[in-house]
Design an enzyme around this catalytic site. Structure first.
Site, short mmCIF file in Angstrom:
data_model
loop_
_atom_site.label_atom_id
_atom_site.label_comp_id
_atom_site.label_asym_id
_atom_site.label_seq_id
_atom_site.Cartn_x
_atom_site.Cartn_y
_atom_site.Cartn_z
N GLU A 81 -8.87 -2.19 63.40
CA GLU A 81 -8.47 -0.87 63.89
C GLU A 81 -9.19 0.20 63.09
OE1 GLU A 81 -4.68 -2.05 62.23
OE2 GLU A 81 -4.36 0.01 61.56
N CYS A 124 -23.08 6.71 21.63
CA CYS A 124 -22.98 7.52 20.43
C CYS A 124 -22.23 6.71 19.38
CB CYS A 124 -22.23 8.80 20.76
SG CYS A 124 -21.57 9.63 19.32
N CYS A 173 -22.68 15.41 18.99
CA CYS A 173 -22.41 15.38 17.55
C CYS A 173 -23.63 15.03 16.72
CB CYS A 173 -21.27 14.40 17.24
SG CYS A 173 -21.74 12.67 17.39
N TYR A 207 0.54 2.59 61.26
CA TYR A 207 -0.26 1.37 61.18
C TYR A 207 0.31 0.33 60.23
CZ TYR A 207 -2.20 4.14 57.31
OH TYR A 207 -2.36 4.92 56.21
N LYS A 243 -16.25 -0.04 55.56
CA LYS A 243 -16.63 1.36 55.63
C LYS A 243 -17.90 1.55 56.47
CE LYS A 243 -14.12 3.90 53.35
NZ LYS A 243 -14.12 4.22 51.98
N ASP A 276 -9.25 9.04 58.67
CA ASP A 276 -9.53 9.83 57.47
C ASP A 276 -8.54 10.99 57.38
OD1 ASP A 276 -10.72 10.64 55.20
OD2 ASP A 276 -12.58 11.34 56.11
N CYS A 280 -26.79 11.65 19.97
CA CYS A 280 -25.71 12.17 20.80
C CYS A 280 -25.84 13.68 20.92
CB CYS A 280 -24.37 11.81 20.17
SG CYS A 280 -22.99 12.61 20.98
S1 IVH Z 1 -3.33 -0.13 55.99
C1 IVH Z 1 -1.26 -2.07 52.24
N1 IVH Z 1 -4.54 0.94 58.04
O1 IVH Z 1 -6.58 4.09 53.90
C2 IVH Z 1 -2.34 -1.31 52.97
N2 IVH Z 1 -4.60 2.12 55.98
O2 IVH Z 1 -7.93 3.15 51.51
C3 IVH Z 1 -1.83 -0.25 53.84
N3 IVH Z 1 -5.76 4.28 56.11
O3 IVH Z 1 -3.90 4.51 51.71
C4 IVH Z 1 -2.89 0.54 54.45
N4 IVH Z 1 -6.26 4.18 58.23
O4 IVH Z 1 -4.04 6.06 53.74
C5 IVH Z 1 -4.24 1.06 56.74
N5 IVH Z 1 -5.52 1.79 59.94
C6 IVH Z 1 -5.22 1.91 58.66
C7 IVH Z 1 -5.61 3.04 57.92
C8 IVH Z 1 -5.29 3.11 56.57
C9 IVH Z 1 -6.33 4.91 57.14
C10 IVH Z 1 -5.70 4.80 54.74
C11 IVH Z 1 -4.37 4.73 54.06
C12 IVH Z 1 -4.59 3.97 52.78
C13 IVH Z 1 -6.06 4.11 52.61
C14 IVH Z 1 -6.60 2.97 51.79
#
Ligand code: IVH
Length: 725
Positions: A127, A448, A433, A237, A325, A131, A430
């Site tokens: 999914e 240093c 210092c 999510y 990413k 952001d 350094c």
């Molecule tokens: S799952 C235990 N799903 O990304 C993990 N996170 O880098 C729970 N985020 O803190 C997160 N879209 O704020 C999950 N589809 C998605 C997301 C998502 C954005 C964010 C979330 C998390 C951060 C981690």
């Protein structure tokens, strides 16, 4: 605001009054932008100029000092105004994948952890990674009880009133579990963002750099009426605490959240195989520009919730999910200068000062240059990087941002290199210092050698000491520590000084309260916050010392093993005198191990190796450093750390060793499970071992355990013992 050049002595009373009003507003706005909205509007130098001008006018016209005078404030703490909420289940982050290979490694790692064959199918969901900023919504008996931001993952800010202004967040749920924490992302669409900025501009108010900042700034408004005017949205999510499972799979759980009335992302797919995950990644990437909101990658999660539970968590990330990413954004700009920053452990880090350039919605003016080899165009092994091209001041360089990390330099354009650009001469001393800066064999970094006499190292150590995971003293952040370090009346040069601040002489409160930026209240609050931290857990103390290689995880491992400061310090002191601490290389160390019982104890701790032991012993062996540590400990009441949680498990607090072949689980899973129950897992059998779990093929460890009379059980016995059979 426009600088007023009129000398203070020439100001009339009316002009002074008017200027104080303008300054109060400008400084408050700057404080808010910096501390609460994470979006500084003016430079530090400009900020200091405003404060100095304000102080000068107040000194000349004391009767005009305003009730809301900015000289009485210590910068708005980010959370002032919001109550704190401790999350019932920690809010974690995700580890990242940057390539297809990282994704296949992730899947392979999961198979390995679970002990599944290479061809065993594991389904995932894929999914978009939104952001925005994450939010946890706690429902009890179908009613929204609170809404909290992530904060540091353990404690967030209570933004319930603001969350309720979002159309996507229901106040009531029908047919939900008795306790249900729904987690998801608050975000702003591109068109709403453009409209908001247009409205802000027309009203003469600040505009936001990107939709994420706009969403964060809007949700964290002290006045919910303001949030109501901001078009925020929410995708669910994930979940935190639940009184009963939502479903058996991630995909069904998400469907259930949708049924309960939440928005879930329409691009969420179940993928049976790794190729399907990568296909869906490309499909999402292709739609990225037309989605209408910002995403920065794709999140994969193991679909089977039973497997998720087995996989569990590392310290800050789940093992069952990863964020893939999108490639980093790139931009060309000019390298104006190379500055050297000296870190806590003396590392000289080169920083590129760049002509500001926008990279993916954020203005970048600094980038890391890593180390001298990197600048010269070589890697740690001397192999060329960037085709061996070096980086020179005056060059055109390509910068990129991957995630929230510090921008980096990808390339240089030799065609645009100025004729007079010279290769960079990395300093051999350094810059802070003047001590020699040396590079040890095999180390990419030049350091240093000044230790605590180096002001930069001392300040960085103090900043680390007050940081969140260490002493976390409210009102005493990096900025304040720097100020105290340079202060002649009330200096803080080492951690112990923080705790003696108040009693150094009777006039200290007045001294602090009279200082620019402080008042009676903030001074009193600071002293109270400091006193609050005199009682502190051992792991925070060990981490706070800022010793090389001793991060949060190592500090916790050490604290759990030793329990008390005295046990820890005595062992490190003893180890520092042993032959292993004097050994020149790994081989000599190994040979010296038999005659180094304290050293051997330290490295027997799972996850702690020679580099941590060497860093600890070398810090404790330096008389200056050791004395400074003792002065600190004398001020504290260090709390004993016992094996974590699950004190009711029969293995809590026990030292366990696994050997031989395990058939029902992998070694990694066994170890994580044992630790979750509060046991310590060691790599070798010694007199301190409580239990050996031996599978088929167990050899020397089982023999040693028999010699030492250590209880030995098999895998099934272990599972029965921990109640997993
Ligand atoms: S799952 C235990 N799903 O990304 C993990 N996170 O880098 C729970 N985020 O803190 C997160 N879209 O704020 C999950 N589809 C998605 C997301 C998502 C954005 C964010 C979330 C998390 C951060 C981690």
């Amino acid at each position: 605001m426009q600088d007023n050049d009129t000398p203070v002595a020439d100001l009339g009373e009316e002009a002074a009054r008017a200027e104080l009003a303008r300054l109060a507003e400008a400084i408050t706005r700057a404080n808010r932008a910096y501390h609460a909205e994470d979006a500084p509007e003016i430079s530090d130098a400009e900020y200091d100029r405003l404060k100095a001008r304000n102080a000068a006018i107040e000194a000349a016209f004391p009767h005009l000092r305003r009730a809301d005078s900015p000289s009485g404030q210590v910068g708005a703490a980010p959370s002032e105004g919001f109550a704190k909420v401790t999350h019932a289940v920690r809010m974690l982050s995700l580890s990242n994948a940057f390539s297809d290979e990282d994704v296949t490694d992730f899947v392979a790692g999961i198979r390995k952890y679970l002990g599944l064959p290479a061809e065993a199918p594991i389904a995932f969901t894929a999914e978009p990674k939104i952001d925005g900023l994450s939010l946890s919504l706690r429902y009890e008996r179908g009613r929204l009880i609170n809404a909290a931001t992530r904060g540091d993952g353990e404690v967030g800010e209570n933004v319930t009133a603001n969350a309720l202004t979002l159309g996507d967040i229901p106040e009531r749920l029908e047919g939900a579990p008795r306790v249900l924490e729904v987690r998801g992302e608050v975000y702003m669409s591109h068109s709403d963002f453009a409209d908001l900025n247009a409205r802000q501009e027309a009203a003469g108010q600040k505009t936001f750099a990107n939709p994420r900042n706009a969403a964060a700034g809007s949700l964290r408004q002290l006045d919910p009426a303001v949030t109501r005017t901001r078009p925020l949205r929410f995708f669910a999510y994930s979940w935190g605490e639940i009184s009963e499972p939502l479903a058996d799979t991630q995909s069904d759980a998400i469907a259930r959240l949708a049924d309960l009335g939440f928005q879930t992302n329409p691009l969420t797919r179940r993928c049976a195989r790794a190729v399907d995950m990568l296909d869906h990644y490309r499909a999402i990437e292709a739609q990225r520009a037309t989605l209408g909101y910002d995403i920065d990658g794709v999140v994969y999660k193991v679909d089977d919730l039973g497997l998720q539970a087995r996989l569990g968590f590392r310290s800050t990330t789940p093992r069952w999910a990863i964020a893939h990413k999108f490639p980093a954004e790139l931009a060309w700009t000019r390298l104006e200068a190379i500055d050297i920053q000296v870190g806590r452990t003396g590392a000289l880090s080169p920083v590129a000062r760049l002509t500001p350039v926008t990279v993916g919605g954020v203005v970048v003016s600094n980038a890391t240059l890593h180390n001298e080899d990197y600048i010269a165009g070589r890697d740690a092994r001397g192999e060329p990087i960037r085709g061996g091209r070096d980086i020179r001041v005056g060059d055109w360089v390509q910068v990129y941002r991957a995630g929230d990390v510090i921008p980096k330099i990808a390339d240089v354009d030799l065609a645009r290199r100025p004729a007079d650009a010279a290769p960079y001469d990395f300093p051999q001393t350094c810059p802070e210092c003047g001590s020699a800066a040396v590079r040890e064999e095999g180390d990419a970094v030049r350091r240093c050698t000044g230790g605590l006499i180096c002001p930069a190292q001392a300040v960085e150590k103090l900043k680390h000491f007050v940081s969140r995971a260490a002493f976390d003293i409210e009102g005493l952040g990096a900025k304040q520590v720097e100020m105290f370090y340079r202060d002649d009346l009330l200096p803080v040069r080492e951690p112990a000084d923080i705790f003696t601040l108040q009693r150094r002489d009777a006039t200290n409160l007045a001294k602090l309260a009279n200082r620019d930026g402080w008042g009676q209240t903030s001074a009193k609050n600071l002293f109270a916050a400091i006193d609050d931290r005199r009682t502190i857990a051992l792991n925070r103390v060990i981490f706070g010392l800022g010793i090389r290689h001793v991060g949060e995880v190592a500090a916790s491992d050490l604290a759990r093993h030793f329990g008390t400061w005295a046990r820890f310090a005595d062992t490190v002191d003893a180890a520092a005198r042993e032959p292993a601490a004097q050994a020149q290389d790994a081989k000599a160390r190994k040979a010296a191990l038999a005659d180094s019982p304290a050293w051997a104890e330290i490295v027997s701790i799972d996850g702690i190796g020679d580099s941590v032991a060497a860093a600890l012993t070398s810090a404790f062996a330096q008389p200056r450093e050791r004395a400074s540590i003792d002065r600190l400990i004398a001020e504290l009441d260090v709390q004993e750390v016992t094996a974590r949680a699950a004190a009711d498990s029969p293995v809590a607090g026990k030292t366990v060793v696994f050997t031989g072949t395990l058939e029902k689980m992998t070694r990694a899973e066994a170890k994580a499970r044992a630790e979750a129950l509060g046991a310590k897992v060691a790599g070798s059998v010694s007199a301190k071992t409580d239990l050996l779990v031996a599978g088929p093929g167990a050899g020397s460890k089982a023999k040693k355990a028999a010699e030492l009379g250590v209880e030995t059980i098999d895998e099934d016995g272990w599972l029965r013992l921990i109640g997993d059979a």
